[in-house]
Design a protein around this motif. Structure first.
Motif, PDB file in Angstrom:
ATOM      1  N   GLU A 100      -9.628  23.965  30.604  1.00 58.07           N
ATOM      2  CA  GLU A 100      -9.292  23.434  32.101  1.00 58.07           C
ATOM      3  C   GLU A 100      -8.064  22.466  32.039  1.00 58.07           C
ATOM      4  O   GLU A 100      -7.416  22.671  32.932  1.00 58.07           O
ATOM      5  CB  GLU A 100     -10.536  22.617  32.509  1.00 58.07           C
ATOM      6  CG  GLU A 100     -11.802  23.929  32.866  1.00 58.07           C
ATOM      7  CD  GLU A 100     -11.374  24.568  33.567  1.00 58.07           C
ATOM      8  OE1 GLU A 100     -10.790  24.556  34.720  1.00 58.07           O
ATOM      9  OE2 GLU A 100     -11.878  25.840  33.549  1.00 58.07           O
ATOM     10  N   SER A 101      -7.926  21.936  31.178  1.00 60.94           N
ATOM     11  CA  SER A 101      -6.789  21.066  30.947  1.00 60.94           C
ATOM     12  C   SER A 101      -5.421  21.866  30.994  1.00 60.94           C
ATOM     13  O   SER A 101      -4.397  21.275  31.563  1.00 60.94           O
ATOM     14  CB  SER A 101      -6.829  19.954  29.808  1.00 60.94           C
ATOM     15  OG  SER A 101      -7.895  18.901  30.108  1.00 60.94           O
ATOM     16  N   ASN A 102      -5.608  22.768  30.213  1.00 55.29           N
ATOM     17  CA  ASN A 102      -4.364  23.690  30.091  1.00 55.29           C
ATOM     18  C   ASN A 102      -4.138  24.385  31.305  1.00 55.29           C
ATOM     19  O   ASN A 102      -2.976  24.971  31.409  1.00 55.29           O
ATOM     20  CB  ASN A 102      -4.621  24.595  28.950  1.00 55.29           C
ATOM     21  CG  ASN A 102      -4.517  24.149  27.460  1.00 55.29           C
ATOM     22  OD1 ASN A 102      -4.240  22.847  27.367  1.00 55.29           O
ATOM     23  ND2 ASN A 102      -4.818  24.754  26.515  1.00 55.29           N
ATOM     24  N   LYS A 103      -4.780  24.415  32.382  1.00 52.91           N
ATOM     25  CA  LYS A 103      -4.405  24.654  33.522  1.00 52.91           C
ATOM     26  C   LYS A 103      -3.848  23.549  34.634  1.00 52.91           C
ATOM     27  O   LYS A 103      -3.305  24.200  35.782  1.00 52.91           O
ATOM     28  CB  LYS A 103      -5.769  25.555  34.258  1.00 52.91           C
ATOM     29  CG  LYS A 103      -6.296  26.655  33.661  1.00 52.91           C
ATOM     30  CD  LYS A 103      -7.534  27.038  34.219  1.00 52.91           C
ATOM     31  CE  LYS A 103      -8.408  27.970  33.283  1.00 52.91           C
ATOM     32  NZ  LYS A 103      -9.622  28.238  33.687  1.00 52.91           N
ATOM     33  N   GLY A 104      -4.006  22.476  34.079  1.00 56.58           N
ATOM     34  CA  GLY A 104      -3.514  21.476  35.000  1.00 56.58           C
ATOM     35  C   GLY A 104      -2.067  20.934  34.796  1.00 56.58           C
ATOM     36  O   GLY A 104      -1.523  21.423  33.694  1.00 56.58           O
ATOM     37  N   ALA A 105      -1.802  19.899  35.401  1.00 57.42           N
ATOM     38  CA  ALA A 105      -0.534  19.139  35.257  1.00 57.42           C
ATOM     39  C   ALA A 105      -0.283  17.883  34.156  1.00 57.42           C
ATOM     40  O   ALA A 105       0.924  17.583  33.994  1.00 57.42           O
ATOM     41  CB  ALA A 105       0.036  19.011  36.607  1.00 57.42           C
ATOM     42  N   GLN A 106      -1.504  17.427  33.517  1.00 59.94           N
ATOM     43  CA  GLN A 106      -1.139  16.277  32.790  1.00 59.94           C
ATOM     44  C   GLN A 106      -1.668  16.251  31.387  1.00 59.94           C
ATOM     45  O   GLN A 106      -1.169  15.392  30.798  1.00 59.94           O
ATOM     46  CB  GLN A 106      -2.208  15.016  33.602  1.00 59.94           C
ATOM     47  CG  GLN A 106      -1.857  14.502  35.046  1.00 59.94           C
ATOM     48  CD  GLN A 106      -2.842  13.767  35.588  1.00 59.94           C
ATOM     49  OE1 GLN A 106      -3.804  13.854  35.632  1.00 59.94           O
ATOM     50  NE2 GLN A 106      -2.143  12.613  35.954  1.00 59.94           N
ATOM     51  N   GLY A 118       8.410  23.132  26.603  1.00 60.44           N
ATOM     52  CA  GLY A 118       8.819  23.568  27.794  1.00 60.44           C
ATOM     53  C   GLY A 118       7.943  23.093  29.162  1.00 60.44           C
ATOM     54  O   GLY A 118       8.617  22.667  29.920  1.00 60.44           O
ATOM     55  N   TRP A 119       6.444  23.157  28.879  1.00 57.29           N
ATOM     56  CA  TRP A 119       5.761  22.550  29.878  1.00 57.29           C
ATOM     57  C   TRP A 119       5.931  21.200  30.094  1.00 57.29           C
ATOM     58  O   TRP A 119       6.187  20.761  31.095  1.00 57.29           O
ATOM     59  CB  TRP A 119       4.252  22.742  29.510  1.00 57.29           C
ATOM     60  CG  TRP A 119       3.393  21.932  30.223  1.00 57.29           C
ATOM     61  CD1 TRP A 119       2.902  22.360  31.678  1.00 57.29           C
ATOM     62  CD2 TRP A 119       2.594  20.947  30.000  1.00 57.29           C
ATOM     63  NE1 TRP A 119       1.954  21.362  32.049  1.00 57.29           N
ATOM     64  CE2 TRP A 119       1.682  20.263  30.978  1.00 57.29           C
ATOM     65  CE3 TRP A 119       2.587  19.987  28.851  1.00 57.29           C
ATOM     66  CZ2 TRP A 119       1.041  19.239  31.019  1.00 57.29           C
ATOM     67  CZ3 TRP A 119       2.135  18.778  28.786  1.00 57.29           C
ATOM     68  CH2 TRP A 119       1.384  18.281  29.883  1.00 57.29           C
ATOM     69  N   LEU A 120       6.010  20.271  28.950  1.00 53.37           N
ATOM     70  CA  LEU A 120       6.230  18.896  29.071  1.00 53.37           C
ATOM     71  C   LEU A 120       7.271  18.354  29.868  1.00 53.37           C
ATOM     72  O   LEU A 120       7.343  17.607  30.436  1.00 53.37           O
ATOM     73  CB  LEU A 120       6.442  18.543  27.735  1.00 53.37           C
ATOM     74  CG  LEU A 120       6.084  16.736  27.429  1.00 53.37           C
ATOM     75  CD1 LEU A 120       4.755  16.471  27.908  1.00 53.37           C
ATOM     76  CD2 LEU A 120       6.595  16.438  25.922  1.00 53.37           C
ATOM     77  N   LEU A 121       8.622  19.227  29.575  1.00 55.20           N
ATOM     78  CA  LEU A 121      10.024  18.623  30.197  1.00 55.20           C
ATOM     79  C   LEU A 121      10.219  19.412  31.483  1.00 55.20           C
ATOM     80  O   LEU A 121      11.372  19.455  31.907  1.00 55.20           O
ATOM     81  CB  LEU A 121      11.010  19.144  29.000  1.00 55.20           C
ATOM     82  CG  LEU A 121      10.895  18.353  27.633  1.00 55.20           C
ATOM     83  CD1 LEU A 121      11.982  18.748  26.798  1.00 55.20           C
ATOM     84  CD2 LEU A 121      10.876  16.888  27.841  1.00 55.20           C
TER      85      LEU A 121
END
Length: 122
Positions: A100-106, A118-121
């Motif tokens: 579930e976390s991998n679908k979110g933004a934090q 890529g996601w982080l930046l």
């Protein structure tokens, strides 16, 4: 927070903090808060840690540590990437949290650092 455990990258478009060790150093919610404070001192709210940087209790939802970390990410508007094999994760519930976390933004979990940068930046 001992500065030799993490490295702050300020040369990127967005500053971020990366673990420099494969030792445990996030044992309590206060340890994580200290990490956030260190990032804040350098204008960084993005963090990359190894799965082994967290105590085994982080991966047991009954301890509440994962919940406290998630709350701090939300409160301080930070993003965290955790990289590793996650061999210590025995709980099906924690695996669900990872998914579930991998679908979110934090918060994201990944097998390799390259998968997550890529996601982080963004």
């Amino acid at each position: 927070m001992e500065p030799d455990r993490v490295e702050v990258h300020t040369d990127a478009a967005k500053p971020y903090v990366v673990s420099r060790t494969s030792e445990q150093f996030i044992l309590t919610a206060q340890d994580f808060l200290d990490l956030l404070a260190l990032g804040g001192e350098h204008g960084a709210n993005l963090f990359v840690l190894e799965d082994v940087n967290f105590t085994a209790g982080f991966y047991d939802l009954k301890t509440g540590l994962a919940g406290e970390v998630l709350q701090k990410l939300s409160n301080y508007n930070c993003r965290l990437a955790i990289v590793g094999m996650f061999a210590m994760v025995r709980s099906e519930r924690f695996r669900e949290l990872m998914s579930e976390s991998n679908k979110g933004a934090q918060l994201r979990f990944a097998g390799r650092r390259e998968e997550i940068m890529g996601w982080l930046l963004l």
